[in-house]
Design a protein around this motif. Structure first.
Motif, short mmCIF file in Angstrom:
data_model
loop_
_atom_site.label_atom_id
_atom_site.label_comp_id
_atom_site.label_asym_id
_atom_site.label_seq_id
_atom_site.Cartn_x
_atom_site.Cartn_y
_atom_site.Cartn_z
N ASP A 54 0.82 -1.21 0.00
CA ASP A 54 0.00 0.00 0.00
C ASP A 54 0.86 1.27 0.00
OD1 ASP A 54 -2.33 -1.45 -0.03
OD2 ASP A 54 -2.70 -1.29 2.12
N VAL A 55 1.94 1.26 0.75
CA VAL A 55 2.81 2.43 0.84
C VAL A 55 3.45 2.73 -0.51
CG1 VAL A 55 4.90 3.36 1.92
CG2 VAL A 55 3.24 2.07 3.30
N ALA A 56 3.90 1.71 -1.20
CA ALA A 56 4.54 1.89 -2.51
C ALA A 56 3.52 2.41 -3.53
CB ALA A 56 5.16 0.59 -2.98
N LEU A 57 2.31 1.88 -3.48
CA LEU A 57 1.26 2.32 -4.39
C LEU A 57 0.89 3.77 -4.11
CD1 LEU A 57 -0.69 1.71 -6.68
CD2 LEU A 57 -2.26 0.75 -4.98
N GLU A 58 0.77 4.13 -2.86
CA GLU A 58 0.46 5.52 -2.50
C GLU A 58 1.57 6.47 -2.94
OE1 GLU A 58 -2.40 6.94 -1.37
OE2 GLU A 58 -3.15 4.93 -1.77
N THR A 59 2.81 6.02 -2.84
CA THR A 59 3.94 6.83 -3.30
C THR A 59 3.84 7.09 -4.80
OG1 THR A 59 5.34 5.98 -1.53
CG2 THR A 59 6.46 6.95 -3.43
N LEU A 60 3.52 6.06 -5.57
CA LEU A 60 3.35 6.23 -7.02
C LEU A 60 2.22 7.21 -7.32
CD1 LEU A 60 3.58 2.66 -8.62
CD2 LEU A 60 5.07 4.61 -9.06
N LYS A 61 1.10 7.08 -6.60
CA LYS A 61 -0.03 7.97 -6.83
C LYS A 61 0.31 9.41 -6.49
CE LYS A 61 -3.76 4.62 -6.19
NZ LYS A 61 -4.94 4.28 -5.38
N LYS A 62 1.06 9.62 -5.42
CA LYS A 62 1.45 10.98 -5.04
C LYS A 62 2.39 11.58 -6.07
CE LYS A 62 0.80 10.47 -0.08
NZ LYS A 62 1.42 10.34 1.23
N GLU A 63 3.31 10.76 -6.58
CA GLU A 63 4.23 11.24 -7.61
C GLU A 63 3.46 11.61 -8.87
OE1 GLU A 63 8.27 9.84 -9.97
OE2 GLU A 63 7.51 8.60 -8.35
N ARG A 64 2.49 10.78 -9.24
CA ARG A 64 1.65 11.06 -10.41
C ARG A 64 0.89 12.37 -10.22
NH1 ARG A 64 -3.14 6.92 -11.66
NH2 ARG A 64 -3.78 7.77 -9.65
N LEU A 65 0.36 12.59 -9.03
CA LEU A 65 -0.38 13.82 -8.74
C LEU A 65 0.53 15.04 -8.82
CD1 LEU A 65 -2.99 15.20 -7.92
CD2 LEU A 65 -2.39 14.72 -5.53
N GLN A 66 1.75 14.94 -8.31
CA GLN A 66 2.70 16.05 -8.39
C GLN A 66 3.02 16.40 -9.84
OE1 GLN A 66 5.93 14.55 -6.00
NE2 GLN A 66 5.15 15.51 -4.13
N ILE A 67 3.20 15.37 -10.67
CA ILE A 67 3.47 15.60 -12.09
C ILE A 67 2.26 16.27 -12.74
CG2 ILE A 67 3.95 14.49 -14.31
CD1 ILE A 67 6.34 14.45 -12.38
N LYS A 68 1.05 15.80 -12.40
CA LYS A 68 -0.15 16.40 -12.98
C LYS A 68 -0.26 17.87 -12.57
CE LYS A 68 -4.35 15.31 -11.60
NZ LYS A 68 -5.61 14.58 -11.42
N ASP A 69 0.10 18.19 -11.33
CA ASP A 69 0.06 19.59 -10.89
C ASP A 69 1.05 20.45 -11.70
OD1 ASP A 69 -1.87 18.98 -9.01
OD2 ASP A 69 -0.47 18.92 -7.32
N GLN A 70 2.21 19.90 -11.99
CA GLN A 70 3.20 20.62 -12.80
C GLN A 70 2.68 20.81 -14.22
OE1 GLN A 70 7.18 18.93 -12.57
NE2 GLN A 70 6.81 18.30 -10.46
N ILE A 71 2.04 19.78 -14.76
CA ILE A 71 1.47 19.88 -16.11
C ILE A 71 0.38 20.93 -16.13
CG2 ILE A 71 0.05 18.65 -17.83
CD1 ILE A 71 1.60 16.07 -16.96
N ALA A 72 -0.48 20.94 -15.12
CA ALA A 72 -1.56 21.92 -15.05
C ALA A 72 -1.00 23.34 -15.02
CB ALA A 72 -2.43 21.67 -13.83
N ALA A 73 0.06 23.54 -14.26
CA ALA A 73 0.69 24.87 -14.18
C ALA A 73 1.23 25.30 -15.54
CB ALA A 73 1.78 24.88 -13.13
N LEU A 74 1.88 24.39 -16.24
CA LEU A 74 2.43 24.72 -17.56
C LEU A 74 1.32 24.94 -18.60
CD1 LEU A 74 5.50 22.31 -17.77
CD2 LEU A 74 5.53 24.80 -17.55
N MET A 75 0.22 24.23 -18.46
CA MET A 75 -0.89 24.39 -19.39
C MET A 75 -1.56 25.76 -19.23
SD MET A 75 -1.27 21.83 -21.49
CE MET A 75 -2.95 22.10 -22.06
N GLN A 76 -1.48 26.32 -18.05
CA GLN A 76 -2.13 27.62 -17.79
C GLN A 76 -1.30 28.80 -18.29
OE1 GLN A 76 -3.11 27.68 -13.64
NE2 GLN A 76 -4.74 26.19 -13.88
N LYS A 77 -0.05 28.55 -18.62
CA LYS A 77 0.82 29.65 -19.11
C LYS A 77 0.36 30.13 -20.47
CE LYS A 77 5.13 28.79 -16.76
NZ LYS A 77 6.52 28.48 -16.93
#
Length: 77
Positions: A54-77
């Protein structure tokens, strides 16, 4: 059943919007590729038999969410 996240739906944009921005910004393109890789890993890890803790899966999900947040920021530029 685990499903892949639809980045367009999550960011409320069209595929054309993303493709245009990807062509203009190499860092965005790299982030989207990384997001797709992580999303595929999460989907695979959620399918039976579950092989990740569960911890490893949650880590992957958090990393995916961080990347999505970065993508969202770049898409708004």
């Amino acid at each position: 059943m685990p499903v892949s996240h639809d980045l367009c739906q999550d960011l409320k944009c069209t595929e054309e919007d993303i493709l245009k921005k990807r062509r203009e910004d190499e860092s965005l393109d790299a982030l989207i590729k990384q997001y797709a890789r992580l999303d595929a890993e999460v989907v695979k890890a959620e399918k039976p038999p579950v092989v990740l803790a569960d911890v490893a899966l949650e880590t992957l999900k958090k990393e995916r969410l961080q990347i999505k947040d970065q993508i969202a920021a770049l898409m708004q530029k």
